[in-house]
Structures are given as structure tokens and as C-alpha cells.
Design a protein around this motif. Structure first.
Motif, PDB file in Angstrom:
ATOM      1  N   MET A   1      29.200  31.544  47.864  1.00 31.46           N
ATOM      2  CA  MET A   1      30.642  31.729  47.809  1.00 31.46           C
ATOM      3  C   MET A   1      30.957  33.099  48.412  1.00 31.46           C
ATOM      4  N   PRO A   2      31.531  33.172  49.605  1.00 33.36           N
ATOM      5  CA  PRO A   2      31.819  34.464  50.246  1.00 33.36           C
ATOM      6  C   PRO A   2      33.044  35.157  49.633  1.00 33.36           C
ATOM      7  N   VAL A   3      32.773  36.030  48.692  1.00 37.63           N
ATOM      8  CA  VAL A   3      33.822  36.743  47.976  1.00 37.63           C
ATOM      9  C   VAL A   3      33.964  38.136  48.566  1.00 37.63           C
ATOM     10  N   THR A   4      35.201  38.579  48.786  1.00 39.24           N
ATOM     11  CA  THR A   4      35.464  39.927  49.293  1.00 39.24           C
ATOM     12  C   THR A   4      36.307  40.688  48.282  1.00 39.24           C
ATOM     13  N   LEU A   5      36.305  42.008  48.420  1.00 43.01           N
ATOM     14  CA  LEU A   5      37.068  42.869  47.523  1.00 43.01           C
ATOM     15  C   LEU A   5      38.469  43.073  48.071  1.00 43.01           C
ATOM     16  N   HIS A   6      39.448  42.943  47.181  1.00 42.61           N
ATOM     17  CA  HIS A   6      40.844  43.098  47.572  1.00 42.61           C
ATOM     18  C   HIS A   6      41.554  43.958  46.530  1.00 42.61           C
ATOM     19  N   PRO A   7      41.918  45.206  46.879  1.00 43.83           N
ATOM     20  CA  PRO A   7      42.656  46.042  45.920  1.00 43.83           C
ATOM     21  C   PRO A   7      44.112  45.606  45.814  1.00 43.83           C
ATOM     22  N   VAL A   8      44.646  45.672  44.600  1.00 43.58           N
ATOM     23  CA  VAL A   8      46.056  45.357  44.352  1.00 43.58           C
ATOM     24  C   VAL A   8      46.643  46.500  43.541  1.00 43.58           C
ATOM     25  N   ASP A   9      47.650  47.149  44.116  1.00 45.63           N
ATOM     26  CA  ASP A   9      48.337  48.228  43.410  1.00 45.63           C
ATOM     27  C   ASP A   9      49.819  47.896  43.336  1.00 45.63           C
ATOM     28  N   ARG A  10      50.605  48.827  42.863  1.00 44.13           N
ATOM     29  CA  ARG A  10      52.043  48.587  42.704  1.00 44.13           C
ATOM     30  C   ARG A  10      52.662  48.143  44.029  1.00 44.13           C
ATOM     31  N   GLY A  11      52.354  48.810  45.127  1.00 37.91           N
ATOM     32  CA  GLY A  11      52.924  48.452  46.424  1.00 37.91           C
ATOM     33  C   GLY A  11      52.565  47.043  46.848  1.00 37.91           C
ATOM     34  N   CYS A  13      51.752  44.529  44.893  1.00 40.79           N
ATOM     35  CA  CYS A  13      52.430  43.551  44.021  1.00 40.79           C
ATOM     36  C   CYS A  13      53.909  43.435  44.362  1.00 40.79           C
ATOM     37  N   ASP A  14      54.523  44.549  44.737  1.00 40.74           N
ATOM     38  CA  ASP A  14      55.936  44.497  45.099  1.00 40.74           C
ATOM     39  C   ASP A  14      56.146  43.792  46.431  1.00 40.74           C
ATOM     40  N   MET A  15      55.154  43.873  47.323  1.00 42.25           N
ATOM     41  CA  MET A  15      55.317  43.321  48.660  1.00 42.25           C
ATOM     42  C   MET A  15      54.704  41.927  48.814  1.00 42.25           C
ATOM     43  N   ASP A  16      53.732  41.595  48.001  1.00 42.70           N
ATOM     44  CA  ASP A  16      53.002  40.346  48.176  1.00 42.70           C
ATOM     45  C   ASP A  16      53.136  39.474  46.930  1.00 42.70           C
ATOM     46  N   ALA A  17      54.047  38.520  46.995  1.00 42.45           N
ATOM     47  CA  ALA A  17      54.284  37.638  45.847  1.00 42.45           C
ATOM     48  C   ALA A  17      53.040  36.834  45.502  1.00 42.45           C
ATOM     49  N   GLN A  18      52.226  36.480  46.499  1.00 48.05           N
ATOM     50  CA  GLN A  18      51.019  35.693  46.232  1.00 48.05           C
ATOM     51  C   GLN A  18      50.025  36.492  45.406  1.00 48.05           C
ATOM     52  N   ALA A  19      49.872  37.791  45.686  1.00 49.06           N
ATOM     53  CA  ALA A  19      48.957  38.635  44.899  1.00 49.06           C
ATOM     54  C   ALA A  19      49.398  38.666  43.441  1.00 49.06           C
ATOM     55  N   ARG A  20      50.686  38.822  43.205  1.00 54.59           N
ATOM     56  CA  ARG A  20      51.195  38.843  41.828  1.00 54.59           C
ATOM     57  C   ARG A  20      50.947  37.492  41.143  1.00 54.59           C
ATOM     58  N   THR A  21      51.236  36.413  41.842  1.00 56.42           N
ATOM     59  CA  THR A  21      51.022  35.075  41.290  1.00 56.42           C
ATOM     60  C   THR A  21      49.555  34.853  40.953  1.00 56.42           C
ATOM     61  N   CYS A  55      40.185  43.095  43.013  1.00 59.43           N
ATOM     62  CA  CYS A  55      40.122  41.638  42.867  1.00 59.43           C
ATOM     63  C   CYS A  55      39.083  41.009  43.780  1.00 59.43           C
ATOM     64  N   ALA A  56      38.579  39.868  43.349  1.00 59.18           N
ATOM     65  CA  ALA A  56      37.699  39.036  44.155  1.00 59.18           C
ATOM     66  C   ALA A  56      38.580  38.062  44.924  1.00 59.18           C
ATOM     67  N   ARG A  57      38.434  38.056  46.239  1.00 56.14           N
ATOM     68  CA  ARG A  57      39.210  37.150  47.088  1.00 56.14           C
ATOM     69  C   ARG A  57      38.264  36.113  47.680  1.00 56.14           C
ATOM     70  N   PHE A  58      38.725  34.865  47.625  1.00 57.57           N
ATOM     71  CA  PHE A  58      37.996  33.752  48.211  1.00 57.57           C
ATOM     72  C   PHE A  58      39.022  32.789  48.795  1.00 57.57           C
ATOM     73  N   ASN A  59      38.870  32.440  50.067  1.00 61.24           N
ATOM     74  CA  ASN A  59      39.798  31.518  50.740  1.00 61.24           C
ATOM     75  C   ASN A  59      41.258  31.937  50.567  1.00 61.24           C
ATOM     76  N   ASP A  60      41.556  33.195  50.803  1.00 63.28           N
ATOM     77  CA  ASP A  60      42.921  33.737  50.746  1.00 63.28           C
ATOM     78  C   ASP A  60      43.570  33.666  49.370  1.00 63.28           C
ATOM     79  N   ARG A  61      42.781  33.519  48.328  1.00 66.02           N
ATOM     80  CA  ARG A  61      43.286  33.540  46.958  1.00 66.02           C
ATOM     81  C   ARG A  61      42.472  34.538  46.151  1.00 66.02           C
ATOM     82  N   LEU A  62      43.134  35.172  45.205  1.00 68.98           N
ATOM     83  CA  LEU A  62      42.442  36.045  44.276  1.00 68.98           C
ATOM     84  C   LEU A  62      41.924  35.180  43.134  1.00 68.98           C
TER      85      LEU A  62
END
Length: 153
Positions: A1-11, A13-21, A55-62
Motif C-alpha cells: 500500500m503506497p502511503v505518503t505523508l501529508h501535513p494538514v494545518d489550519r491553512g 483545512c480552511d482551503m481544502d474541504a476534502q482534507a477536513r472531510t 496524515c497518511a495519504r493513499f489514492n488522494d484520500r487521507l
């Protein structure tokens, strides 16, 4: 499973509705006793306090997340969670390995309060090279100097 690291901060979450979801979905899968409040409220409170999530990202989802607080000396990790459909596939271990690599690049040790952890969490941290501090109140993965160890890939 190719998992990558994806940081999520206040900016993010405010800009990316998918990250918040995705974050809400991740923490909605956590046992209620592991979160101090409802997932939405927990995420907001953590971001409002200056924390962020790795966060762990896989296939464009956290699919997994760790709450991170940087006190200037170390990165403090808490609230590990992986989505139920992807548990038992190595996502949690991979996420912790990616976080360790990022911390090493920043020259920061990783710390996790013992009070935050269930026995299974403590076993996983020990397996990944974290050691209980002399005080007994936190686990630490030292990443610099003579205490560093080769990070798993």
C-alpha cells in the motif's frame, strides 16, 4: 500500500474541504474514549491551539492521522487513528515511519505521552524504536547524534 505523508494545518483545512472531510472521517472511526470531544470539535480545538496533523495519504484520500504539537524542542504526537477499512494493513506503522523521517529532517525528537497510549500502541512504538523516558511519562524516539537509529523504510 503506497502511503505518503501529508501535513494538514489550519491553512490546509480552511482551503481544502476534502482534507477536513477526511480528517473527520478518520477520527469518527476512533473509539469515543480516545478523543476528548466529538471529531469536529477535537480537530478544531487542536488546530486552534496551533497544532497540526500529519496524515497518511493513499489514492488522494487521507486514511490515517496523528495530531502533532511542536514545542520547539520536540514533536509531541497524540491521537493516532487509522480509518477502519484500512486497519491491519501496516498504515499506522508506515505513518509513524514517515513521521520519524520528517522529524529527523527537522532535527526534532519524537515524544508521545504514556497517558495517551493503550497497550497495543505502546507495543507498536517499542517495535519502532521508541523508548520509555527515565521519567516514565513519555516515549521518545531520539533521531540525532549517537542515539539515532536507522529508520525503517
Amino acid at each position: 500500500m503506497p502511503v505518503t505523508l501529508h501535513p494538514v494545518d489550519r491553512g490546509a483545512c480552511d482551503m481544502d474541504a476534502q482534507a477536513r472531510t477526511d480528517l473527520v472521517r478518520i477520527y469518527a472511526d476512533a473509539p469515543a474514549e480516545r478523543l476528548p470531544s466529538a471529531p469536529d470539535a477535537f480537530i478544531e480545538a487542536h488546530l486552534d491551539s496551533g497544532g497540526n496533523f500529519l496524515c497518511a495519504r493513499f489514492n488522494d484520500r487521507l486514511i490515517g492521522a496523528i495530531a502533532l504539537r511542536d514545542d520547539g524542542e520536540a514533536w509531541w504526537l497524540s491521537h493516532f487513528c487509522v480509518r477502519k477499512p484500512t486497519r491491519r494493513r501496516g498504515v499506522g506503522s508506515r505513518l509513524l515511519t514517515l513521521v520519524a523521517q520528517a522529524a529527523s529532517a527537522e532535527g526534532k525528537p519524537l515524544r508521545v505521552e504514556v497517558a495517551q497510549l493503550q497497550m497495543a500502541d505502546q507495543l507498536m512504538l517499542s517495535r519502532l524504536g521508541y523508548r520509555l523516558d527515565r521519567s516514565g511519562d513519555h516515549y521518545e524516539l531520539a533521531l540525532s547524534g549517537r542515539h539515532s537509529k536507522e529508520l525503517p523504510r
